[in-house]
Design a protein around this motif. Structure first.
Motif, PDB file in Angstrom:
ATOM      1  N   PRO A 167       0.839  -1.206   0.000  1.00 17.39           N
ATOM      2  CA  PRO A 167       0.000   0.000   0.000  1.00 17.39           C
ATOM      3  C   PRO A 167       0.874   1.256   0.000  1.00 17.39           C
ATOM      4  N   GLN A 168       0.286   2.384  -0.376  1.00 16.52           N
ATOM      5  CA  GLN A 168       1.020   3.652  -0.310  1.00 16.52           C
ATOM      6  C   GLN A 168       1.460   3.938   1.125  1.00 16.52           C
ATOM      7  N   ARG A 169       0.584   3.631   2.074  1.00 14.78           N
ATOM      8  CA  ARG A 169       0.915   3.722   3.500  1.00 14.78           C
ATOM      9  C   ARG A 169       0.095   2.696   4.252  1.00 14.78           C
ATOM     10  N   ASN A 170       0.576   2.286   5.425  1.00 16.37           N
ATOM     11  CA  ASN A 170      -0.080   1.203   6.163  1.00 16.37           C
ATOM     12  C   ASN A 170      -0.798   1.688   7.415  1.00 16.37           C
ATOM     13  N   PHE A 171      -0.912   3.003   7.598  1.00 15.58           N
ATOM     14  CA  PHE A 171      -1.605   3.543   8.763  1.00 15.58           C
ATOM     15  C   PHE A 171      -2.759   4.407   8.275  1.00 15.58           C
ATOM     16  N   GLY A 172      -3.676   4.693   9.175  1.00 15.37           N
ATOM     17  CA  GLY A 172      -4.866   5.436   8.784  1.00 15.37           C
ATOM     18  C   GLY A 172      -4.964   6.785   9.471  1.00 15.37           C
ATOM     19  N   ASP A 173      -6.120   7.407   9.319  1.00 13.84           N
ATOM     20  CA  ASP A 173      -6.415   8.704   9.911  1.00 13.84           C
ATOM     21  C   ASP A 173      -7.665   8.602  10.768  1.00 13.84           C
ATOM     22  N   ILE A 174      -7.732   9.440  11.776  1.00 10.68           N
ATOM     23  CA  ILE A 174      -8.966   9.615  12.529  1.00 10.68           C
ATOM     24  C   ILE A 174      -9.299  11.100  12.520  1.00 10.68           C
ATOM     25  N   GLU A 175     -10.482  11.423  12.084  1.00  9.18           N
ATOM     26  CA  GLU A 175     -10.906  12.818  11.946  1.00  9.18           C
ATOM     27  C   GLU A 175     -11.537  13.288  13.253  1.00  9.18           C
ATOM     28  N   LEU A 176     -10.962  14.358  13.818  1.00  7.29           N
ATOM     29  CA  LEU A 176     -11.405  14.832  15.131  1.00  7.29           C
ATOM     30  C   LEU A 176     -11.655  16.339  15.097  1.00  7.29           C
ATOM     31  N   PRO A 177     -12.628  16.801  15.880  1.00 13.93           N
ATOM     32  CA  PRO A 177     -12.941  18.242  15.876  1.00 13.93           C
ATOM     33  C   PRO A 177     -11.920  19.052  16.655  1.00 13.93           C
ATOM     34  N   VAL A 178     -11.568  20.220  16.128  1.00 20.23           N
ATOM     35  CA  VAL A 178     -10.669  21.149  16.806  1.00 20.23           C
ATOM     36  C   VAL A 178     -11.162  22.568  16.572  1.00 20.23           C
ATOM     37  N   THR A 179     -10.657  23.487  17.372  1.00 22.26           N
ATOM     38  CA  THR A 179     -10.813  24.913  17.132  1.00 22.26           C
ATOM     39  C   THR A 179      -9.477  25.464  16.671  1.00 22.26           C
ATOM     40  N   ILE A 180      -9.486  26.221  15.587  1.00 26.87           N
ATOM     41  CA  ILE A 180      -8.267  26.819  15.054  1.00 26.87           C
ATOM     42  C   ILE A 180      -8.402  28.328  15.162  1.00 26.87           C
ATOM     43  N   ASN A 181      -7.488  28.950  15.892  1.00 21.65           N
ATOM     44  CA  ASN A 181      -7.546  30.391  16.141  1.00 21.65           C
ATOM     45  C   ASN A 181      -6.693  31.157  15.145  1.00 21.65           C
ATOM     46  N   ASP A 182      -7.150  32.331  14.794  1.00 24.53           N
ATOM     47  CA  ASP A 182      -6.507  33.184  13.805  1.00 24.53           C
ATOM     48  C   ASP A 182      -5.469  34.073  14.496  1.00 24.53           C
ATOM     49  N   ILE A 183      -4.208  34.037  14.007  1.00 22.67           N
ATOM     50  CA  ILE A 183      -3.173  34.897  14.601  1.00 22.67           C
ATOM     51  C   ILE A 183      -3.101  36.262  13.925  1.00 22.67           C
ATOM     52  N   ARG A 184      -3.908  36.501  12.909  1.00 22.07           N
ATOM     53  CA  ARG A 184      -3.878  37.790  12.220  1.00 22.07           C
ATOM     54  C   ARG A 184      -4.122  38.919  13.220  1.00 22.07           C
ATOM     55  N   GLY A 185      -3.219  39.876  13.270  1.00 25.44           N
ATOM     56  CA  GLY A 185      -3.298  40.961  14.233  1.00 25.44           C
ATOM     57  C   GLY A 185      -2.637  40.660  15.559  1.00 25.44           C
ATOM     58  N   GLN A 186      -2.216  39.399  15.762  1.00 26.55           N
ATOM     59  CA  GLN A 186      -1.550  39.000  17.009  1.00 26.55           C
ATOM     60  C   GLN A 186      -0.199  38.348  16.725  1.00 26.55           C
ATOM     61  N   GLU A 187       0.351  38.606  15.564  1.00 27.49           N
ATOM     62  CA  GLU A 187       1.567  37.927  15.136  1.00 27.49           C
ATOM     63  C   GLU A 187       2.708  38.075  16.128  1.00 27.49           C
ATOM     64  N   SER A 188       2.825  39.243  16.767  1.00 32.62           N
ATOM     65  CA  SER A 188       3.946  39.500  17.667  1.00 32.62           C
ATOM     66  C   SER A 188       3.879  38.691  18.966  1.00 32.62           C
ATOM     67  N   ASN A 189       2.757  38.015  19.207  1.00 30.90           N
ATOM     68  CA  ASN A 189       2.614  37.203  20.417  1.00 30.90           C
ATOM     69  C   ASN A 189       3.328  35.856  20.305  1.00 30.90           C
ATOM     70  N   PHE A 190       3.848  35.541  19.130  1.00 34.19           N
ATOM     71  CA  PHE A 190       4.426  34.219  18.895  1.00 34.19           C
ATOM     72  C   PHE A 190       5.845  34.369  18.354  1.00 34.19           C
ATOM     73  N   ASN A 191       6.706  33.405  18.703  1.00 34.58           N
ATOM     74  CA  ASN A 191       8.069  33.434  18.177  1.00 34.58           C
ATOM     75  C   ASN A 191       8.599  32.016  18.016  1.00 34.58           C
ATOM     76  N   ILE A 192       9.662  31.901  17.227  1.00 34.23           N
ATOM     77  CA  ILE A 192      10.169  30.591  16.837  1.00 34.23           C
ATOM     78  C   ILE A 192      10.730  29.810  18.015  1.00 34.23           C
ATOM     79  N   ASP A 193      11.356  30.474  18.990  1.00 29.12           N
ATOM     80  CA  ASP A 193      11.964  29.765  20.112  1.00 29.12           C
ATOM     81  C   ASP A 193      10.935  29.255  21.113  1.00 29.12           C
ATOM     82  N   THR A 194       9.834  29.976  21.276  1.00 27.27           N
ATOM     83  CA  THR A 194       8.823  29.592  22.259  1.00 27.27           C
ATOM     84  C   THR A 194       7.747  28.697  21.664  1.00 27.27           C
TER      85      THR A 194
END
Length: 284
Positions: free
Chosen positions: A56-83
């Motif tokens: 097969p192309q791959r031997n493992f599967g997926d499970i679809e689960l609900p999440v909330t995804i938050n928008d960082i637009r306007g809050q970009e400075s709150n995040f950085n690569i090291d943290t």
């Protein structure tokens, strides 16, 4: 399995008309595809190219689960690569216009990426760009709608030894990072935006090594089991915006799960997303 506990704001009204100017913004409730182990308990694998006959192309599967995804637009400075293991950047127009020829991309775009990393990644002293992927709907490499990390400790170490064998042991004694630099080619993004999780919000035991089988070698990527990780996206990314995604950090342990996702607010007939990600070894 843990459930998503983040709060969210009310969703914008769903757009149903053909409208290439509408950009979904703000927090969104959707579903992501997480890891489901092989039924026979075998080590998970996937083939990068066409698999051998009978495999097969791959031997493992997926499970679809609900999440909330938050928008960082306007809050970009709150995040950085090291943290958080991701960061954002706005830059000028690229010298590369078409993104259709690998030689031209390496000549025109790679130097821009190298400069951005050296100037904007704390401690970076040397950069080696080792490959890139262009994703276009209905192309050879479609957007990946499965939560993953491109590298593991084993594959990152192997990358250093593969690309810089004479210097590998010396380089591996210092800080080594692998960072993807992601951008849309036809922004603003309306369709299949990219989601990414805060590196602080999940544990290493949520990561599962996947044999990534090339025709000439075997690498390793990581799949992800859902925990309480916090998910983000950068709404309506433009062509002059860059997203840094850290896939490995030998010093701070940063690694950012990511995936394309289906936004239920995407308007009918929306422009299909096109993007490029350049992968970099970052030393120092």
């Amino acid at each position: 399995m843990a459930t998503q506990t983040q709060t969210t704001t009310a969703l914008p009204q769903v757009q149903t008309s053909h409208d290439d100017s509408y950009i979904p913004r703000g927090s969104v409730n959707t579903k992501l595809n997480f890891y489901a182990a092989p039924a026979d308990g075998a080590k998970p694998f996937n083939y990068v190219e066409t698999p051998p006959e009978g495999q097969p192309q791959r031997n493992f599967g997926d499970i679809e689960l609900p999440v909330t995804i938050n928008d960082i637009r306007g809050q970009e400075s709150n995040f950085n690569i090291d943290t958080n293991a991701f960061a954002t950047l706005t830059t000028g127009p690229s010298a590369e216009k078409d993104f259709k020829d690998d030689v031209s991309i390496k000549k025109n775009y790679y130097p821009e990426v190298e400069e951005l990393l050296l100037k904007n990644v704390p401690g970076a002293k040397r950069i080696l760009l080792f490959d890139h992927t262009i994703r276009r709907a209905n192309g050879n490499r479609n957007p990946v709608t499965r939560v993953h990390i491109d590298q593991t400790k084993a594959s990152a170490t192997a990358r250093v030894r593969h690309h810089l064998p004479a210097e590998a042991e010396t380089l591996l004694n210092d800080r080594v990072r692998i960072i993807n630099v992601w951008r849309p080619l036809n922004g603003p993004v309306q369709h299949t935006p990219l989601a990414f999780a805060d590196s602080q919000t999940f544990k290493d035991d949520a990561l599962i090594g996947i044999e990534h089988r090339y025709p000439d070698r075997t690498g390793e990527t990581a799949a992800v089991r859902h925990e309480n990780e916090q998910w983000y996206y950068w709404s309506g990314m433009e062509k002059n915006e860059r997203l840094f995604l850290e896939c490995f950090d030998s010093e701070k342990g940063g690694r950012v799960p990511h995936t394309a996702f289906v936004d239920p607010r995407t308007p009918e007939g929306a422009r299909q997303r096109e993007s490029i990600e350049v992968r970099a070894l970052v030393f120092g």
